[in-house]
Design an enzyme around this catalytic site. Sequence first.
Site, PDB file in Angstrom:
ATOM      1  N   GLN A 118      -0.600 -12.767  10.525  1.00 58.07           N
ATOM      2  CA  GLN A 118      -1.076 -12.745   9.146  1.00 58.07           C
ATOM      3  C   GLN A 118       0.162 -12.517   8.292  1.00 58.07           C
ATOM      4  OE1 GLN A 118      -3.711  -9.432   9.565  1.00 58.07           O
ATOM      5  NE2 GLN A 118      -2.101  -7.928   9.350  1.00 58.07           N
ATOM      6  N   LYS A 169       0.882   4.522   9.385  1.00 57.03           N
ATOM      7  CA  LYS A 169       0.737   3.113   9.018  1.00 57.03           C
ATOM      8  C   LYS A 169       1.269   2.873   7.605  1.00 57.03           C
ATOM      9  CE  LYS A 169      -3.721   2.472   9.751  1.00 57.03           C
ATOM     10  NZ  LYS A 169      -4.997   1.722   9.884  1.00 57.03           N
ATOM     11  N   TYR A 170       1.273   3.919   6.752  1.00 58.29           N
ATOM     12  CA  TYR A 170       1.662   3.736   5.346  1.00 58.29           C
ATOM     13  C   TYR A 170       2.837   4.595   4.924  1.00 58.29           C
ATOM     14  CZ  TYR A 170      -3.060   1.906   5.610  1.00 58.29           C
ATOM     15  OH  TYR A 170      -4.179   1.218   6.007  1.00 58.29           O
ATOM     16  N   GLU A 172      -6.072  -6.987  21.270  1.00 59.59           N
ATOM     17  CA  GLU A 172      -6.556  -5.853  20.487  1.00 59.59           C
ATOM     18  C   GLU A 172      -7.773  -6.307  19.691  1.00 59.59           C
ATOM     19  OE1 GLU A 172      -6.278  -3.096  16.695  1.00 59.59           O
ATOM     20  OE2 GLU A 172      -6.116  -5.265  16.779  1.00 59.59           O
ATOM     21  N   LYS A 185       0.831  -1.204   0.000  1.00 60.97           N
ATOM     22  CA  LYS A 185       0.000   0.000   0.000  1.00 60.97           C
ATOM     23  C   LYS A 185       0.861   1.247   0.000  1.00 60.97           C
ATOM     24  CE  LYS A 185      -4.027  -2.087   0.275  1.00 60.97           C
ATOM     25  NZ  LYS A 185      -4.781  -2.232   1.523  1.00 60.97           N
ATOM     26  N   ASP A 211      -3.064  -7.468  -0.074  1.00 56.23           N
ATOM     27  CA  ASP A 211      -1.720  -7.477   0.518  1.00 56.23           C
ATOM     28  C   ASP A 211      -1.644  -8.357   1.760  1.00 56.23           C
ATOM     29  OD1 ASP A 211      -3.474  -5.688   1.783  1.00 56.23           O
ATOM     30  OD2 ASP A 211      -1.832  -4.475   2.593  1.00 56.23           O
ATOM     31  N   ASP A 219      -2.677  -8.573  17.708  1.00 63.57           N
ATOM     32  CA  ASP A 219      -3.473  -7.873  16.709  1.00 63.57           C
ATOM     33  C   ASP A 219      -4.695  -8.709  16.316  1.00 63.57           C
ATOM     34  OD1 ASP A 219      -3.196  -5.499  14.701  1.00 63.57           O
ATOM     35  OD2 ASP A 219      -3.666  -7.234  13.421  1.00 63.57           O
ATOM     36  N   ASN A 220      -5.882  -8.117  16.409  1.00 65.41           N
ATOM     37  CA  ASN A 220      -7.103  -8.757  15.935  1.00 65.41           C
ATOM     38  C   ASN A 220      -7.246 -10.223  16.348  1.00 65.41           C
ATOM     39  OD1 ASN A 220      -8.482  -6.704  14.598  1.00 65.41           O
ATOM     40  ND2 ASN A 220      -7.268  -6.947  12.740  1.00 65.41           N
TER      41      ASN A 220
END
Lengths: 704, 704
Positions: free
Chosen positions: B351, B564-565, B451, B291, B386, B422-423
């Site tokens: 992930q 983040k990007y 989270e 991204k 991604d 995360d998640n």
Amino acid sequence: MARIERGTRRGKAGAAVGSVAAAGGTSDPAAADSAGQSAPVRAMIDAVLPCVDGGRFAVKAIAGEAFEVHAHAFADGHEQIRVVLRWCAERESVWHEVAMQAEGNDVWRAAFVPPVPGRYLYEVCAWVDAFRSWRDGFARRIEPDDLRLALRAGAMLLRAAAARSASASGRDSGGDGRQLRHYAEALEQAAVGEDLLAMQAAGLDQSLAELADAHPDRSHAAHSAPLPLTVDRVRARFSTWYEMFPRSASPVLGRHGTLRDVEARLPYVAAMGFDVLYLPPIHPIGRTYRKGPNNTLQAAPGDVGSPWAIGADEGGHKEILPELGTIEDFRRLVAQAREHGLEIALDMAFQCSPDHPYVTTRPQWFQRRPDGSVQYAENPPKRYQDIYPLNFDSEDWQALWAELKSVFEHWIAEGVMIFRVDNPHTKAFAFWEWVIAEIKHQHPNVLFLSEAFTRPKLMYRLAKLGFSQSYTYFTWRNTRAELTEYFTELGAEPQRLFFRANVWPNTPDILNEHLHGAPRSVFASRLILAATLSASYGIYGPAYELMENAPLKPGSEEYLDSEKYQLRHWPIEQPDSLSGLVAMVNRIRRENPALQTQEGLRFMATDNEQLIAYAKRHPGEDNLILAVVNLDPHHRQSCWLELDLAWMGIDAARPFQVDDLLAQHSYEWHGARNFIILDPDVMPAHIFKVRRHPGTETDPAALR
Amino acid sequence: MARIERGTRRGKAGAAVGSVAAAGGTSDPAAADSAGQSAPVRAMIDAVLPCVDGGRFAVKAIAGEAFEVHAHAFADGHEQIRVVLRWCAERESVWHEVAMQAEGNDVWRAAFVPPVPGRYLYEVCAWVDAFRSWRDGFARRIEPDDLRLALRAGAMLLRAAAARSASASGRDSGGDGRQLRHYAEALEQAAVGEDLLAMQAAGLDQSLAELADAHPDRSHAAHSAPLPLTVDRVRARFSTWYEMFPRSASPVLGRHGTLRDVEARLPYVAAMGFDVLYLPPIHPIGRTYRKGPNNTLQAAPGDVGSPWAIGADEGGHKEILPELGTIEDFRRLVAQAREHGLEIALDMAFQCSPDHPYVTTRPQWFQRRPDGSVQYAENPPKRYQDIYPLNFDSEDWQALWAELKSVFEHWIAEGVMIFRVDNPHTKAFAFWEWVIAEIKHQHPNVLFLSEAFTRPKLMYRLAKLGFSQSYTYFTWRNTRAELTEYFTELGAEPQRLFFRANVWPNTPDILNEHLHGAPRSVFASRLILAATLSASYGIYGPAYELMENAPLKPGSEEYLDSEKYQLRHWPIEQPDSLSGLVAMVNRIRRENPALQTQEGLRFMATDNEQLIAYAKRHPGEDNLILAVVNLDPHHRQSCWLELDLAWMGIDAARPFQVDDLLAQHSYEWHGARNFIILDPDVMPAHIFKVRRHPGTETDPAALR
């Protein structure tokens, strides 16, 4: 300390991944999520409600009435789950299933109707549903290539469903399998086409969805542990009890009453609207240390003694006191009572007089004192030498328990289906759990009333262990604050799941101080409170309807000249008897389902603490009762009553009608605030039937 | 359907008395009352509290702090019971016992202090105590013959105790046995005497009572099922987190930040009073579908990509992005952080980017689409090409789970003891239960922060499964009503037993609308709310202290130019930074134990809904904080505050002192009602330390 594997990963899993460290996982409904599964189970059941102590004890329900279950269930990720409620009658071992509906916030709901009394199990099963998840995603796809791939994925799911259908037995799955394969081909064909709308239509076909729903892959489903449910007949929920001493039933002053005299009194009891006639012990009465009138230590010749001092030469718990009659008389009484819509309830008092046959034939069932004599009941320094307690943990307890069970069985064989159990809290609780389960397994219609006036946690525990109904503290709850607090507690969880209150304004043991010398208004108000606050209640008569109000001495709860120790003669035709009011109140109870359930009670605010107000509604039927009772025995009291109209389901903008079922007056009310005035000398209470939409209801005769 | 025996009568008993009919008894803490006993167990344990889902999940506690247990225990009849709390550290398998004290209403209480982090078990044991019961009755006996027999009965109990003492091993029971026999003889001698007072004195001897207490007959004791307890170090209860992106830590505009840059920033973070420094993923970042800035689909050459797209040629979850530095740099950072009182927490995002080594070496860990390609993350019609999710229930899930566990172990070996996961709600919950138990079994000091911003029941379930702390909805709770309702819920049972809130005013993912274009007052008030409502909180900085408030677009929770990007450069020395206030608030937290526990929160009434007021007290220490926050960013607001003085332990008749720890002002207040005025442009809150008895407290410096 033994390591035990976690509930969610038993079997191969733990071994494959490594030693499982978590210990102490007690099994519970949620623990069985993936027990015995070799692959992860993704659906989770976090709670199944109702549930008492994690399933250790049974919830109670009524045959023929919907039993509602909620589950908290979900899965990781964003896929769709399906949840079913499963239930099974213990004797049949056949599991039934009901789809649960999502209610939001991961709560699922379903209900089932247990058809007959007995013990049941219920559990919840949940799984990540591949086809529902696929369809949910498919419905949101828009790009042709994305749709094409999705159609191919959907076809694969359908072919898997067809394979499952082929291997399933017991239903017409051959046809379903063919149909599923047919749909799979249709999806594949749509996937090679160009028509976007045709693709979407193929994937979202409603019949396809229903067929796929019928063939889910439940191999990785989560199962909650089965929870027990005790299902009783309606009388367990709604009953109206009348207690009387057969020996005082003689119409002739001074003559010992008989079971035939009781038979003659059945019309009187039935006319008052009772459905249970409960008799104190009818067995032979001991002579050793027999108590005289007013509980004096020395009985004179001819004194009749206490019916709770059970056992004499004539026999014990399976025999009848000869003065009362014979077993044939008893059978007649049971049959005649049934004709009058009355059930006979017997008292089970598991204790012995010194003359009970057990004392000589089964000496090992009694505790001994160091001098070898039998241990009598005592509460030092008081001694109760006329009573020998049974030793429930004697070395020979198995035989004792079996014998006591046979006492129940004896009377069940004689047609008795309701037992009032005397002081169960002074006997082994494990015995009650065992014997009630045993009896109800054979005779699911039998009901047990616990006469435990003891500490709250013990009373609740006895109800958990299996008692169908329980005596309460109602007798000692007199003020508005006391009544409100107590009935709010009884209606709250968890106790409302297992504790069914049976409330008594008086008993042969308890003439509450509130009734000492009390006027008619107090007897009327306590009757109405009992009859409208609780779905089950009882009175000890004819003392109650004849307003017997003299204590043995001031401050005592014993009656003066209590018929526990002597014969009494009751002039039941006395003109000022309350029997007419009793009959009216009991008729109101029969005609209004709201008064037949212990659910749906709500106290309403009044600005005068002498006036208590509460509404009752039935969860299933359109019936709403509002009672207002003047607790002041002597003075007219008035108040502004502030109704919770939202709870009552009343539109605040429209008038509604309240019909006083006692005074047979109707009022039109507007809004929440209404004026009440009650004169105890006329009638200390209103029992209103609330008509939410006057004129639109079907019942043409609001007033009788 | 299999019949299972009732919990209370397993083994010989059922067989002897007859077939046991009751089915469905799920074992629970109360179920083990008499499991395996051949004679009835008369003591009952109806409840052991606290307890989560009947023991399916662990309650959470802190090492070195008293853990309090209540039991509901009783027996049938009138005899005395004794109750003990038993506890055991899982690794030691040694059970300790603490006598429980009767608190009335059949509730018993005891506490123990788990000395170190780890998993523990606790249970309750109760028995009818023969000697205590004997002594209780003996004390009330008055007749000589009655006393004589009772003394003989007491002597028999003592001889039985002596026999038990002889057969007991492991303590100086020889002496006790002799002593018990000596006492038995003394009772027997008194029994043949004439001296009433001597009889009573012999029976009620205090040393005898204590000796008999030490030798109870527990062969028929009831045992509750053991309940699990997770004991963590203090940081699980009280932690202050700072999140930052290492790649934006460079002091030089445009240069990619490094771990060495983070090291240089440690003094800055430590000076603000944080104790956890949490870094988003530091691993190699994928290049495929990388991204670009502001989450654009096409990255330009040189764009850095999202740190959550983990994995590239350089490695996966165990490697470090080369631009950030080396493993040696990381080790230095961990060590240096420790010097500054900071712990490094890493992000675990399970992930993969399409370039992660797993994608080629472990293709079986990923789901395939029908065309054979790897299934990317999607929420139709949105695609996240991604990101490849790991398939937690692939055929090879055991190997996957073991590998993921090894990722934790890798970083633990590098000194990381806190993981922000995360998640977690999008991965298999069974995996979390397993992996957290496994890791904590080896490393009891490791903490896990969940989270999961998802539905309430899933968030609570993750906490039950083992997460030490959990993100919350605080970010979206802005009004007084919302904050009051939410923190009241978090403080209620059962969730407070297992769910430790960690609240964040912002995160890299969430710039709440409330902060869009918000002035300093909002950043200050949200910081103070987080820091005083919750014992654990965090901010994502330097965005927070620099008051970054620009969203990607109106209505979006994404930051404009989110790091983040892309790289960001943060001018941390900016003069209007909130860092000074952050430091002050964190110092107040450190100095006031009331702010270090999630217990003891109570909201207080104000007559202005823009002003929220709440008190916090510590259950063990004499520390009381009262916070009042103006939620209106723009206007001065005032109110009458109505304090619950009884809850605060303040004598309404005496003045008390409140010291504003922010403004460093003191006030003397009288009574419950006090006037508050707060100007957001000056300071939107008071944090009062309440001094109940000014002048008598030891702390000489109320104000700093």
